[in-house]
Design an enzyme around this catalytic site. Sequence first.
Site, PDB file in Angstrom:
ATOM      1  CG  LEU A 204       3.865  -0.572  -3.693  1.00 25.29           C
ATOM      2  CD1 LEU A 204       3.634  -1.038  -5.119  1.00 25.29           C
ATOM      3  CD2 LEU A 204       3.832   0.944  -3.613  1.00 25.29           C
ATOM      4  CG  HIS A 205      -0.104  -0.020   2.818  1.00 24.18           C
ATOM      5  ND1 HIS A 205       1.165   0.463   3.021  1.00 24.18           N
ATOM      6  CD2 HIS A 205      -0.902   0.665   3.670  1.00 24.18           C
ATOM      7  CE1 HIS A 205       1.150   1.391   3.958  1.00 24.18           C
ATOM      8  NE2 HIS A 205      -0.090   1.546   4.369  1.00 24.18           N
TER       9      HIS A 205
END
Length: 373
Positions: A204-205
């Site tokens: 996740l980014h």
Amino acid sequence: MSRIACVVGARPNHMKIKPIMDALEKRGAETILVHTGQHYDRAMNDVFFEDLGIRRPDRHLEIGSGTHAEQTARTMLAFEPVFLELRPDIVVVVGDVNSTLSCALVAAKGGALVAHVEAGLRSGDRSMPEELNRVAVDRVSDVLLVASADGMANLRAEGYRRDQTYLVGNVMVDTLMANLDRARTRPILSELGLSRRKFGLVTLHRPGNVDDEQVLTSLLAALDEVGRKLPLVFPVHPRTRARLRGRTPAGVLLMDPLGYLDFVALEDSAAIVLTDSGGVQAETTALGVPCLTLRRNTEWPVTTVEGTNWLVGCDPKRIVRAASEFLEKPPRSTMPELWDGRSRERIADVLLSVATSSDRPRPTDHYRTDQDV
């Protein structure tokens, strides 16, 4: 002999530029590697150079972090004198990060041919900075190197000429295939006490996921539920780590970012991958690994049609339900056209053909830095 400047700036660029440079150098082209330094620490940069055997950059601009405007402006200011010194025939930019746009603009104004690798990708979401970068870079590029048929369709719909668009396949797959056997020998699974197909992998980014507290909380709730059924490994991006504030969902192992080989080892062995990364969507399709994309849209729609990818958004109930379905009955996958590990040869063919046949003026012949526009 053609002089070709290849630009990298951030972690996703590294696995794309390496095979292209190899193919160009094998054919005698002079290649110059310019690293903007958009990603600059070891976890996000150095380890990728080591894992992939990328040679030391010929120029390092050391841009660092900042707002989108700051990164874009600083990169243009730093790249312009390098461009004027090197006078490349072609500037190759890859992907959709701020460095890609900055160097494409400088090169286009300087009179060099601009070649964009991964041209034509569209998510349709203008709230994503990457989408704006993609559209702008394609518009100033002379050579559009396209990874999949839907990208070609996007460019046709936007009015690009047929003589500037080339379907070459996905060069990330070249790197993946070239390094898969090495990745499978890595000891990371045993070090983490994992068994093949007995765990899930998470990344996740995206700002839309990790900067919005409500969205991030929903995603963590989903990971908590899935993690109670299947252990999850979560290499945490620095921007995400800062926003977790110590929260760890049940059954989730948080760890620092991984190098390329270790990440591919986990990716290849996972029962399922949950991600908001475009590159991971493409890699899991090539590996035949089930992938849930935690977004409402994707710049890689081909992976939802021919691959193993399913768009599930950010609703926890939908994510948990989809994960259960994928684990019970993994999707069947077919490989998109030309994702065969030979994209680098097709890209080199195009670049060298264009370089030798172009009648454009030499870069900087008519370039002025004192113009008021």
